[in-house]
Design a protein around this motif. Structure first.
Motif, PDB file in Angstrom:
ATOM      1  N   ASP A  63       0.829  -1.212   0.000  1.00  0.00           N
ATOM      2  CA  ASP A  63       0.000   0.000   0.000  1.00  0.00           C
ATOM      3  C   ASP A  63       0.859   1.257   0.000  1.00  0.00           C
ATOM      4  N   GLY A  64       1.977   1.224   0.722  1.00  0.00           N
ATOM      5  CA  GLY A  64       2.870   2.380   0.728  1.00  0.00           C
ATOM      6  C   GLY A  64       3.460   2.636  -0.642  1.00  0.00           C
ATOM      7  N   PHE A  65       3.802   1.561  -1.341  1.00  0.00           N
ATOM      8  CA  PHE A  65       4.330   1.706  -2.696  1.00  0.00           C
ATOM      9  C   PHE A  65       3.275   2.269  -3.639  1.00  0.00           C
ATOM     10  N   ARG A  66       2.049   1.757  -3.526  1.00  0.00           N
ATOM     11  CA  ARG A  66       0.978   2.248  -4.389  1.00  0.00           C
ATOM     12  C   ARG A  66       0.745   3.750  -4.193  1.00  0.00           C
ATOM     13  N   ALA A  67       0.992   4.233  -2.980  1.00  0.00           N
ATOM     14  CA  ALA A  67       0.763   5.655  -2.691  1.00  0.00           C
ATOM     15  C   ALA A  67       1.757   6.562  -3.415  1.00  0.00           C
ATOM     16  N   VAL A  68       2.932   6.028  -3.778  1.00  0.00           N
ATOM     17  CA  VAL A  68       3.939   6.859  -4.454  1.00  0.00           C
ATOM     18  C   VAL A  68       4.103   6.501  -5.924  1.00  0.00           C
ATOM     19  N   TYR A  69       3.513   5.383  -6.352  1.00  0.00           N
ATOM     20  CA  TYR A  69       3.722   4.902  -7.722  1.00  0.00           C
ATOM     21  C   TYR A  69       3.042   5.807  -8.746  1.00  0.00           C
ATOM     22  N   MET A  70       3.747   6.045  -9.834  1.00  0.00           N
ATOM     23  CA  MET A  70       3.186   6.747 -10.995  1.00  0.00           C
ATOM     24  C   MET A  70       4.100   6.474 -12.179  1.00  0.00           C
ATOM     25  N   ARG A  71       3.591   6.768 -13.364  1.00  0.00           N
ATOM     26  CA  ARG A  71       4.404   6.713 -14.565  1.00  0.00           C
ATOM     27  C   ARG A  71       4.467   8.109 -15.162  1.00  0.00           C
ATOM     28  N   PRO A  72       5.607   8.487 -15.778  1.00  0.00           N
ATOM     29  CA  PRO A  72       6.799   7.657 -15.930  1.00  0.00           C
ATOM     30  C   PRO A  72       7.450   7.347 -14.578  1.00  0.00           C
ATOM     31  N   ILE A  73       8.114   6.190 -14.493  1.00  0.00           N
ATOM     32  CA  ILE A  73       8.610   5.685 -13.227  1.00  0.00           C
ATOM     33  C   ILE A  73       9.601   6.645 -12.581  1.00  0.00           C
ATOM     34  N   TRP A  74      10.373   7.367 -13.398  1.00  0.00           N
ATOM     35  CA  TRP A  74      11.368   8.256 -12.781  1.00  0.00           C
ATOM     36  C   TRP A  74      10.709   9.361 -11.956  1.00  0.00           C
ATOM     37  N   THR A  75       9.476   9.712 -12.272  1.00  0.00           N
ATOM     38  CA  THR A  75       8.791  10.705 -11.436  1.00  0.00           C
ATOM     39  C   THR A  75       8.410  10.105 -10.080  1.00  0.00           C
ATOM     40  N   ALA A  76       8.107   8.797 -10.065  1.00  0.00           N
ATOM     41  CA  ALA A  76       7.855   8.124  -8.789  1.00  0.00           C
ATOM     42  C   ALA A  76       9.131   8.085  -7.957  1.00  0.00           C
ATOM     43  N   VAL A  81     -10.944  -0.525 -18.209  1.00  0.00           N
ATOM     44  CA  VAL A  81     -11.363  -0.977 -16.889  1.00  0.00           C
ATOM     45  C   VAL A  81     -10.085  -1.201 -16.097  1.00  0.00           C
ATOM     46  N   LEU A  82     -10.064  -0.749 -14.854  1.00  0.00           N
ATOM     47  CA  LEU A  82      -8.842  -0.825 -14.052  1.00  0.00           C
ATOM     48  C   LEU A  82      -9.019  -1.761 -12.865  1.00  0.00           C
ATOM     49  N   TYR A  83      -7.979  -2.557 -12.640  1.00  0.00           N
ATOM     50  CA  TYR A  83      -7.966  -3.613 -11.631  1.00  0.00           C
ATOM     51  C   TYR A  83      -7.154  -3.164 -10.410  1.00  0.00           C
ATOM     52  N   THR A  84      -7.678  -3.434  -9.222  1.00  0.00           N
ATOM     53  CA  THR A  84      -7.092  -2.901  -7.994  1.00  0.00           C
ATOM     54  C   THR A  84      -5.932  -3.729  -7.443  1.00  0.00           C
ATOM     55  N   GLY A  85      -5.617  -4.866  -8.043  1.00  0.00           N
ATOM     56  CA  GLY A  85      -4.607  -5.749  -7.472  1.00  0.00           C
ATOM     57  C   GLY A  85      -3.185  -5.444  -7.887  1.00  0.00           C
ATOM     58  N   GLY A  86      -2.993  -4.381  -8.646  1.00  0.00           N
ATOM     59  CA  GLY A  86      -1.663  -4.078  -9.152  1.00  0.00           C
ATOM     60  C   GLY A  86      -0.938  -3.002  -8.380  1.00  0.00           C
ATOM     61  N   MET A  87      -0.348  -2.055  -9.097  1.00  0.00           N
ATOM     62  CA  MET A  87       0.586  -1.113  -8.501  1.00  0.00           C
ATOM     63  C   MET A  87       0.008   0.258  -8.187  1.00  0.00           C
ATOM     64  N   THR A  88      -1.267   0.471  -8.465  1.00  0.00           N
ATOM     65  CA  THR A  88      -1.864   1.792  -8.278  1.00  0.00           C
ATOM     66  C   THR A  88      -2.898   1.755  -7.162  1.00  0.00           C
ATOM     67  N   SER A  89      -2.947   2.808  -6.374  1.00  0.00           N
ATOM     68  CA  SER A  89      -3.900   2.852  -5.265  1.00  0.00           C
ATOM     69  C   SER A  89      -5.327   2.920  -5.785  1.00  0.00           C
ATOM     70  N   ARG A  90      -6.237   2.397  -5.004  1.00  0.00           N
ATOM     71  CA  ARG A  90      -7.650   2.430  -5.373  1.00  0.00           C
ATOM     72  C   ARG A  90      -8.131   3.868  -5.581  1.00  0.00           C
ATOM     73  N   ALA A  91      -7.675   4.774  -4.723  1.00  0.00           N
ATOM     74  CA  ALA A  91      -8.103   6.177  -4.825  1.00  0.00           C
ATOM     75  C   ALA A  91      -7.677   6.778  -6.159  1.00  0.00           C
ATOM     76  N   ASP A  92      -6.446   6.500  -6.585  1.00  0.00           N
ATOM     77  CA  ASP A  92      -5.972   7.037  -7.860  1.00  0.00           C
ATOM     78  C   ASP A  92      -6.738   6.440  -9.037  1.00  0.00           C
ATOM     79  N   LEU A  93      -7.103   5.165  -8.938  1.00  0.00           N
ATOM     80  CA  LEU A  93      -7.878   4.538 -10.010  1.00  0.00           C
ATOM     81  C   LEU A  93      -9.277   5.143 -10.104  1.00  0.00           C
ATOM     82  N   HIS A  94      -9.932   5.300  -8.963  1.00  0.00           N
ATOM     83  CA  HIS A  94     -11.286   5.850  -8.958  1.00  0.00           C
ATOM     84  C   HIS A  94     -11.307   7.295  -9.445  1.00  0.00           C
ATOM     85  N   ALA A  95     -10.220   8.016  -9.246  1.00  0.00           N
ATOM     86  CA  ALA A  95     -10.178   9.435  -9.626  1.00  0.00           C
ATOM     87  C   ALA A  95     -10.293   9.632 -11.133  1.00  0.00           C
ATOM     88  N   LEU A  96     -10.067   8.579 -11.919  1.00  0.00           N
ATOM     89  CA  LEU A  96     -10.099   8.698 -13.373  1.00  0.00           C
ATOM     90  C   LEU A  96     -11.506   8.643 -13.946  1.00  0.00           C
TER      91      LEU A  96
END
Length: 216
Positions: free
Chosen positions: A38-51, A186-201
Motif C-alpha cells: 500500500d505504501g508503494f501504491r501511494a507513491v507509484y506513478m508513470r513515468p517511473i522516474w517521477t515516482a 477498466v482498471l484492476y485494484t490488485g496491481g501497482m496503483t492505489s484504489r483512490a488514484d484509479l477511482h479518480a479517473l
C-alpha cells in the motif's frame, strides 16, 4: 466490445511483491524506509522516474535514473520467479476466448522476456498478438515511460477499431493509453496503483479480472 487488450505486470501477472521488493532493495542505500504494497501504491506513478523523484523528494541526478532502473530490474527478474498469475487470470482468459472474441497482450516489459514468460504459463494461445517493449536498433528499449505510443502501435498492428476495444490494466497509464487511441478502459485494484488514484479517473474499477469482463 469485441477485443480486449490486457496489461501484464500487475494485471495478469501478480508481481506486486517482486516490484515492491526490488524497489526497497535499490532504495535501501538512500536510507528510505521499506515500503509495503500500500505504501508503494501511494507513491507509484508513470513515468517511473517521477515516482523515484517523489520517493527521494528531489530531482534525479544525471545518470541516476539509469542506475536505479538497471538495479531494479536485476532484482525484479530474480524476485519475479516466485510470482504467479493473478488468481482468476486463466479463468478470465478462457471465458473471453469462449465468446469467440479476440484478446491480445500489451506490456511495458521487454518483449524478449515477455513472450517466453507468457508461454511458460501456458496462456500464449489465448492472444492474437503479444507486444512488449522492443527496439529495431539493438539498443535497450526505453523503460519506465508512458504506454500511449505503444498502445497506438499495438492497435494499428491488430487492425481493430479502437471503439471496439476494452483495455484491462492496473494503472492510470493504462487508462490514459486507452483514451489516447479512443478505446475504453477498466482498471484492476490488485496491481501497482492505489484504489483512490484509479477511482479518480472516472473509469470502472474492479477487484477481480472476472469482474472486468462484465464491462466488455
Amino acid at each position: 466490445m469485441r477485443h480486449i487488450v490486457w496489461d501484464w505486470n500487475g494485471t495478469l501477472f501478480h508481481d506486486i511483491d517482486a516490484v515492491v521488493g526490488a524497489t526497497n532493495i535499490v532504495f535501501e542505500p538512500y536510507g528510505i524506509a521499506a515500503y509495503d504494497a500500500d505504501g508503494f501504491r501511494a507513491v507509484y506513478m508513470r513515468p517511473i522516474w517521477t515516482a523515484y523523484e517523489r520517493m527521494l523528494g528531489r530531482p534525479l541526478d544525471d545518470g541516476e535514473w539509469e542506475r536505479l532502473d538497471a538495479g531494479f530490474h536485476d532484482h525484479y527478474h530474480r524476485l519475479m520467479l516466485e510470482c504467479g498469475l493473478t488468481a482468476d487470470a486463466v479463468g478470465a482468459l478462457e471465458a473471453w476466448s469462449a465468446t469467440g472474441n479476440r484478446q491480445s497482450l500489451l506490456s511495458m516489459w521487454t518483449h524478449d522476456r515477455l513472450g517466453p514468460k507468457v508461454a511458460e504459463f501456458g496462456i500464449d494461445h489465448h492472444f492474437s498478438r503479444i507486444d512488449g517493449l522492443r527496439t529495431d536498433s539493438g539498443a535497450p528499449p526505453a523503460m519506465g515511460g508512458h504506454k500511449a505510443a505503444s498502445m497506438a502501435a499495438h492497435i494499428e498492428a491488430l487492425g481493430v477499431d479502437p471503439a471496439n476495444v476494452l483495455v484491462i490494466g492496473d494503472s492510470v497509464d493504462d487508462a490514459h493509453a486507452a483514451q489516447h487511441v479512443g478505446a475504453r478502459a477498466v482498471l484492476y485494484t490488485g496491481g501497482m496503483t492505489s484504489r483512490a488514484d484509479l477511482h479518480a479517473l472516472g473509469v470502472p474499477v474492479v477487484d477481480t479480472l472476472t469482474d472486468a469482463l462484465d464491462h466488455a
